[in-house]
Design a protein around this motif. Sequence first.
Motif, PDB file in Angstrom:
ATOM      1  N   ARG A 162       0.840  -1.205   0.000  1.00 26.33           N
ATOM      2  CA  ARG A 162       0.000   0.000   0.000  1.00 26.33           C
ATOM      3  C   ARG A 162       0.869   1.247   0.000  1.00 26.33           C
ATOM      4  O   ARG A 162       2.006   1.230   0.449  1.00 26.33           O
ATOM      5  CB  ARG A 162      -0.920   0.014   1.224  1.00 26.33           C
ATOM      6  CG  ARG A 162      -1.873  -1.187   1.320  1.00 26.33           C
ATOM      7  CD  ARG A 162      -2.620  -1.182   2.641  1.00 26.33           C
ATOM      8  NE  ARG A 162      -3.635  -2.223   2.731  1.00 26.33           N
ATOM      9  CZ  ARG A 162      -3.408  -3.457   3.154  1.00 26.33           C
ATOM     10  NH1 ARG A 162      -2.177  -3.797   3.522  1.00 26.33           N
ATOM     11  NH2 ARG A 162      -4.378  -4.344   3.212  1.00 26.33           N
ATOM     12  N   GLU A 163       0.296   2.352  -0.458  1.00 28.80           N
ATOM     13  CA  GLU A 163       0.943   3.652  -0.427  1.00 28.80           C
ATOM     14  C   GLU A 163      -0.042   4.694   0.074  1.00 28.80           C
ATOM     15  O   GLU A 163      -1.207   4.378   0.359  1.00 28.80           O
ATOM     16  CB  GLU A 163       1.461   4.040  -1.818  1.00 28.80           C
ATOM     17  CG  GLU A 163       2.625   3.201  -2.310  1.00 28.80           C
ATOM     18  CD  GLU A 163       3.116   3.622  -3.689  1.00 28.80           C
ATOM     19  OE1 GLU A 163       4.180   3.131  -4.101  1.00 28.80           O
ATOM     20  OE2 GLU A 163       2.422   4.433  -4.350  1.00 28.80           O
ATOM     21  N   ASN A 164       0.428   5.936   0.168  1.00 22.20           N
ATOM     22  CA  ASN A 164      -0.441   7.045   0.567  1.00 22.20           C
ATOM     23  C   ASN A 164      -1.094   6.759   1.913  1.00 22.20           C
ATOM     24  O   ASN A 164      -2.316   6.803   2.049  1.00 22.20           O
ATOM     25  CB  ASN A 164      -1.498   7.311  -0.517  1.00 22.20           C
ATOM     26  CG  ASN A 164      -2.241   8.613  -0.291  1.00 22.20           C
ATOM     27  OD1 ASN A 164      -1.764   9.494   0.419  1.00 22.20           O
ATOM     28  ND2 ASN A 164      -3.426   8.711  -0.880  1.00 22.20           N
ATOM     29  N   PHE A 165      -0.222   6.455   2.924  1.00 23.85           N
ATOM     30  CA  PHE A 165      -0.683   6.149   4.281  1.00 23.85           C
ATOM     31  C   PHE A 165      -1.682   4.995   4.299  1.00 23.85           C
ATOM     32  O   PHE A 165      -2.684   5.009   4.992  1.00 23.85           O
ATOM     33  CB  PHE A 165      -1.286   7.386   4.945  1.00 23.85           C
ATOM     34  CG  PHE A 165      -0.324   8.514   5.101  1.00 23.85           C
ATOM     35  CD1 PHE A 165      -0.345   9.590   4.240  1.00 23.85           C
ATOM     36  CD2 PHE A 165       0.638   8.468   6.099  1.00 23.85           C
ATOM     37  CE1 PHE A 165       0.575  10.621   4.369  1.00 23.85           C
ATOM     38  CE2 PHE A 165       1.566   9.496   6.246  1.00 23.85           C
ATOM     39  CZ  PHE A 165       1.526  10.579   5.370  1.00 23.85           C
ATOM     40  N   ASP A 166      -1.368   3.960   3.490  1.00 24.84           N
ATOM     41  CA  ASP A 166      -2.143   2.707   3.426  1.00 24.84           C
ATOM     42  C   ASP A 166      -3.520   2.884   2.806  1.00 24.84           C
ATOM     43  O   ASP A 166      -4.360   1.972   2.890  1.00 24.84           O
ATOM     44  CB  ASP A 166      -2.286   2.067   4.817  1.00 24.84           C
ATOM     45  CG  ASP A 166      -0.969   1.558   5.357  1.00 24.84           C
ATOM     46  OD1 ASP A 166      -0.894   1.338   6.574  1.00 24.84           O
ATOM     47  OD2 ASP A 166      -0.026   1.386   4.564  1.00 24.84           O
ATOM     48  N   ARG A 167      -3.742   4.025   2.149  1.00 26.82           N
ATOM     49  CA  ARG A 167      -5.068   4.224   1.532  1.00 26.82           C
ATOM     50  C   ARG A 167      -5.162   3.601   0.143  1.00 26.82           C
ATOM     51  O   ARG A 167      -6.246   3.229  -0.291  1.00 26.82           O
ATOM     52  CB  ARG A 167      -5.378   5.723   1.471  1.00 26.82           C
ATOM     53  CG  ARG A 167      -5.690   6.363   2.823  1.00 26.82           C
ATOM     54  CD  ARG A 167      -6.294   7.741   2.666  1.00 26.82           C
ATOM     55  NE  ARG A 167      -5.314   8.722   2.282  1.00 26.82           N
ATOM     56  CZ  ARG A 167      -4.684   9.533   3.131  1.00 26.82           C
ATOM     57  NH1 ARG A 167      -4.953   9.453   4.429  1.00 26.82           N
ATOM     58  NH2 ARG A 167      -3.787  10.406   2.716  1.00 26.82           N
ATOM     59  N   ASP A 168      -4.016   3.502  -0.545  1.00 29.16           N
ATOM     60  CA  ASP A 168      -4.030   3.014  -1.926  1.00 29.16           C
ATOM     61  C   ASP A 168      -3.302   1.681  -2.034  1.00 29.16           C
ATOM     62  O   ASP A 168      -2.163   1.545  -1.584  1.00 29.16           O
ATOM     63  CB  ASP A 168      -3.370   4.032  -2.860  1.00 29.16           C
ATOM     64  CG  ASP A 168      -4.045   5.386  -2.819  1.00 29.16           C
ATOM     65  OD1 ASP A 168      -3.342   6.395  -3.017  1.00 29.16           O
ATOM     66  OD2 ASP A 168      -5.266   5.419  -2.584  1.00 29.16           O
TER      67      ASP A 168
END
Length: 629
Positions: A162-168
């Motif tokens: 995940r990326e973007n603080f686990d949002r994506d």
Amino acid sequence: MLASLAKTTSVERITVGFETPQPPLSEYLEWTTSGHLQLPDFQREYKWEDDRIRALLATVLRGHPMGAVMILETGSEQVRFKPRPITGTDPGKKDPGLLLLDGQQRLTSLTQALSGDGVVHTKDEKGKLIDRRYYVDMRLAVQGDDFIDEAVKSMPGDGIRRENFDRDIVLDLSTPEKEQAHEWFPVRLLYAGWDGTAWITGLADKELAEQFMNRILKPSANYQIPAIQLKKDTSKSAVATVFEKVNTGGVPLNVFELLTATFAGDAEYFHEHQDDFRLNESWLSIHEQFKKEPVLSTVKSTDFLQAVTLLTTHKRNRESTAERPPAVSAKREDILKLQLSDYLEWKDDLVNAFQWAAVFFADQHIFDARFVPYATQLVPLAVIRVLLGEKADQHSVRERIRQWYWCGILGELYGSTTETRFARDVEQVPDWATNPTGVSPTTVTEAVFQETRLFTLKTRLSAAYKGLYALLIGRGAQDWIKGVAFGKAQYASLRADIHHIFPEKWSKDHGIPRERYDSIINKTPLAAETNRSIGGVAPTTYLRKVEEKSGYSAAKVDEVIATHGISIEALRGDDFDTHIESRKEFLIGLIEEAMGKRVVRVPGEIDAVALNAEYVDDEIDEESTVVES
């Protein structure tokens, strides 16, 4: 198990009987998961990090040797150690038949990665506890040995990146079907027999499946790990002595010693000079020069040889006309390929380059070997200087080298498995530094500093901690009593070090958790005398002492303290929370200027106590001195 040879060896006049079997890796996995092979209770806990595990798996897939392990037969009346299972296994209360004396980190890593759900409980290069599982990019792996290192992939424990603080979600391998769709083979199935075969046969691309089976899976099935198996009648004193020798003193010949022997036999050099070349004497002469600069005092012979190897392989790479030119490398196997002519070609240039690096460090306000963030980063820095020549001193070029250097430190990218990064930086940094529109090096693009990291930097065992110390000095921080900046001469005479701003005793007395008062945010460079004057009292109290000892007015003291990026209002009001918030923002500004990129912020209030629970306490990694591949 293979037939063994009965042998004896003398260890400090203690006779030890042992055998030398070479069990396949699959048999070790059966032993560790069943409890047949366990650890004596005196062994350290498992502590290998993610990069080491990836490198170890690549070693297995390439069929390269990883070194012997040492095991002890149980059942002796003389030697009874309390056993404990290999970390990550649960064999119940089974009594072991063998105890693992040396090789714990390797076999624990392999057991967790290659069995069960394949999840390894490890840590990243910053010490943060993480769960990882490992895969092989099949299309890369079948291209040959040169691609195996890159083909071994590390993923979060749930198989989802995940990326973007686990949002994506950017990659999902959470089910066998998704693994097959991406053609990433889970190493947990490498020795799983029918399950692994079924996974392979379920691939849509049958040609890739056949290539991977023949080139990777079948050869790996026969991988063997040699063992030194001590007989069960070995005395307890003998076991203790052997264990001590293996873990602290039993270091095999290193590359420097091997090349010393190789270079001494160079016929061409002997014909010209009527004498053998003595690498050890050459290095001693170089090291004497380096010792004149404190920041170079820790440069080792193997570091210098790595630099020679990088230049040698870089030259071959650039001169090659092959479709696939030889790689730029600093790996052990490539160091061992060095010829005496390679060493002699680059030796003098590298000596000058390391000395140039010492001046570069001084310009970054790094004066002391204790505060060199990454000694390893000296290697590519010196090589880059050789490749750039005089261009390295052009202002624009030097500024880009500076940016690359601080990205490596504050991004904490030189903590482990550095050989691959060495090669990339040597290939990428010189072109980028001299070309304003060039592609940024991987070290620059990968470097990330998160706001939360400021609360977990507590000791100089962290590269970023030492880096911020140097940036503070470079910002013009002055000693509070002497009123002078910490230049190279003043740094030594003042016996400067890093100290608390709100003292530890005062913080404890006021119920402030260690996770908040002991971070880099609440520390700053001070002379030893100044720190003693501060003591453990409130800022409002110690500031009067500072004024008295310095002879400065309150306004002048405030002016001096402001050079440290400290809020005077918070300090004179004993306002710890405001001080932390203000100083954090100041440090973020220093970081962003040095890296040339923004610090990653997190929404909401930062819980320093909860945050520190995710990190392993800073400690010296004693495992680095152990012969563990």
